[in-house]
Design a protein around this motif. Structure first.
Motif, PDB file in Angstrom:
ATOM      1  N   ASP A 168      67.134 117.474 -19.742  1.00 33.25           N
ATOM      2  CA  ASP A 168      66.578 116.254 -19.163  1.00 33.25           C
ATOM      3  C   ASP A 168      66.537 116.427 -17.654  1.00 33.25           C
ATOM      4  O   ASP A 168      67.080 117.405 -17.112  1.00 33.25           O
ATOM      5  CB  ASP A 168      67.419 115.038 -19.537  1.00 33.25           C
ATOM      6  N   CYS A 169      65.906 115.477 -16.976  1.00 34.95           N
ATOM      7  CA  CYS A 169      65.848 115.468 -15.514  1.00 34.95           C
ATOM      8  C   CYS A 169      66.496 114.190 -15.002  1.00 34.95           C
ATOM      9  O   CYS A 169      66.480 113.154 -15.661  1.00 34.95           O
ATOM     10  CB  CYS A 169      64.406 115.556 -15.024  1.00 34.95           C
ATOM     11  N   ASN A 196      63.771 115.747  -8.179  1.00 33.18           N
ATOM     12  CA  ASN A 196      63.813 115.647  -9.636  1.00 33.18           C
ATOM     13  C   ASN A 196      64.536 116.887 -10.160  1.00 33.18           C
ATOM     14  O   ASN A 196      63.968 117.982 -10.199  1.00 33.18           O
ATOM     15  CB  ASN A 196      62.399 115.547 -10.209  1.00 33.18           C
ATOM     16  N   GLN A 198      66.253 119.170 -12.864  1.00 36.83           N
ATOM     17  CA  GLN A 198      66.283 119.473 -14.293  1.00 36.83           C
ATOM     18  C   GLN A 198      67.590 120.183 -14.635  1.00 36.83           C
ATOM     19  O   GLN A 198      68.040 121.065 -13.905  1.00 36.83           O
ATOM     20  CB  GLN A 198      65.115 120.364 -14.675  1.00 36.83           C
ATOM     21  N   ASP A 220      58.594 115.796 -15.619  1.00 40.68           N
ATOM     22  CA  ASP A 220      59.638 116.602 -16.254  1.00 40.68           C
ATOM     23  C   ASP A 220      59.057 117.803 -16.987  1.00 40.68           C
ATOM     24  O   ASP A 220      59.600 118.913 -16.923  1.00 40.68           O
ATOM     25  CB  ASP A 220      60.439 115.748 -17.235  1.00 40.68           C
TER      26      ASP A 220
END
Length: 363
Positions: A168-169, A196, A198, A220
């Motif tokens: 997920d981010c 962002n 990850q 993402d």
């Protein structure tokens, strides 16, 4: 003539002082910094609240890994000892504020603290390959898969097989950014500047892979498609499976939830998937709670901000190695629910793999 007379007077004064050395007592050298030893001043609980680690973890776990690079070759300029540099950096991670660092640790200037934070963060980030890595041995891979299967087990006693990690981010806020006409790239869809980040996490809330440098506006799925972890799965260097939310494409090595489940089996699969994937949100909550600078916002330069993100991930894994758990982590609050955007690309073979898995699990 006045200057010459002044020189003569000074020489005479020096001669008088040197001739009376027996009764002269030299004043002790004055050090500007008044050192306070936090290891002696705070009890272990108070120390941990301020620096996010036990005293033993700092002295015998983290410090030996970077101490040699922080030592000064000589004593010119009254250098700050390596242990205090580390404490300054840890205090910054725990507060996100230079002013509190200066007040609670060592009285130094803000530029000095800024340089120390970058230097220590860089040394910690260099431990990335040592502390953040996918499992390589067969025993470690099987253990991860077993733990993930146990995490997802429900009433039916069924778990997702072959899961190596959850992906997920998360957004790390940037405060006071100055990016010279490219700052809008870092504005995410919630309206603030961010990175962002990850991450792939394991069943014990450890980081297995991290990508810290993408702007907040990037999707993402785009970050994943351009990451090294994606290429390792495509090239079959990694043979397991990841779980991700609906913002990622459904791939043979990446399981995502079904958008509109129509059967009981698909509904059961979504429940099983959600229970398995929730570990990544829990990891982000623990991570940002231990290092509040990640949630309150980083005002450092961009290169320093990305370095801090990696350094905090390294420290998170080291804390798990030392079994150094914060008391606040007993009850974990998840990040606010965010509906992910649809992925930019969606090949078809992932749906076939997911449908075959559902068929095998529930029929």
């Amino acid at each position: 003539m006045e200057i010459e007379n002044l020189n003569i007077d000074l020489e005479e004064i020096n001669e008088i002082d040197s001739s009376d050395d027996e009764g002269y007592v030299r004043a002790p050298k004055r050090y500007i910094r008044d050192w306070m030893n936090p290891f002696e001043y705070y009890y272990n609980r108070e120390f941990k609240r301020r620096f996010r680690f036990n005293k033993e973890s700092v002295l015998y776990g983290i410090l030996p890994k970077i101490e040699n690079e922080l030592k000064c070759k000589n004593n010119r300029g009254l250098p700050i000892p390596p242990v205090y540099q580390l404490l300054i950096c840890l205090r910054f991670y725990a507060t996100g504020s230079f002013q509190q660092v200066l007040g609670d640790t060592i009285i130094v200037s803000q530029p000095t603290v800024s340089r120390i934070v970058f230097r220590v963060s860089l040394l910690l980030a260099r431990l990335l390959n040592e502390t953040i890595k996918m499992p390589s041995s067969q025993n470690a891979i099987q253990e991860n898969q077993r733990l993930f299967k146990d995490i997802g087990r429900g009433d039916r006693g069924i778990g997702l097989p072959g899961i190596e990690g959850a992906i997920d981010c998360t957004h790390v806020r940037l405060v006071g950014t100055r990016f010279h006409n490219v700052d809008e790239i870092y504005r995410n869809r919630k309206g603030y500047f961010s990175l962002n980040v990850q991450a792939v996490v394991g069943p014990r809330t450890e980081f297995l892979d991290i990508v810290p440098e993408w702007p907040g506006s990037q999707h993402d799925s785009r970050i994943f498609q351009n990451s090294r972890i994606y290429m390792r799965y495509v090239q079959r260097q990694l043979t397991g499976t990841l779980v991700g939310d609906a913002g990622y494409p459904c791939l043979p090595f990446l399981l995502t939830p079904i958008q509109n489940p129509a059967t009981e089996e698909e509904i059961a699969y979504n429940i099983l998937h959600r229970r398995t994937r929730i570990i990544v949100e829990r990891t982000f909550g623990i991570w940002k709670r231990r290092f509040p600078c990640l949630s309150r916002g980083l005002s450092n330069k961009l290169i320093c901000s990305t370095t801090i993100v990696v350094a905090c991930a390294v420290l998170h894994n080291l804390a798990l190695t030392f079994n150094d758990i914060l008391e606040e982590e007993q009850e974990v609050e998840h990040d606010e629910i965010d509906v992910p955007n649809q992925p930019h690309w969606q090949p078809g073979e992932g749906f076939v793999t997911r449908a075959a898995l559902i068929e095998r699990l529930f029929r």
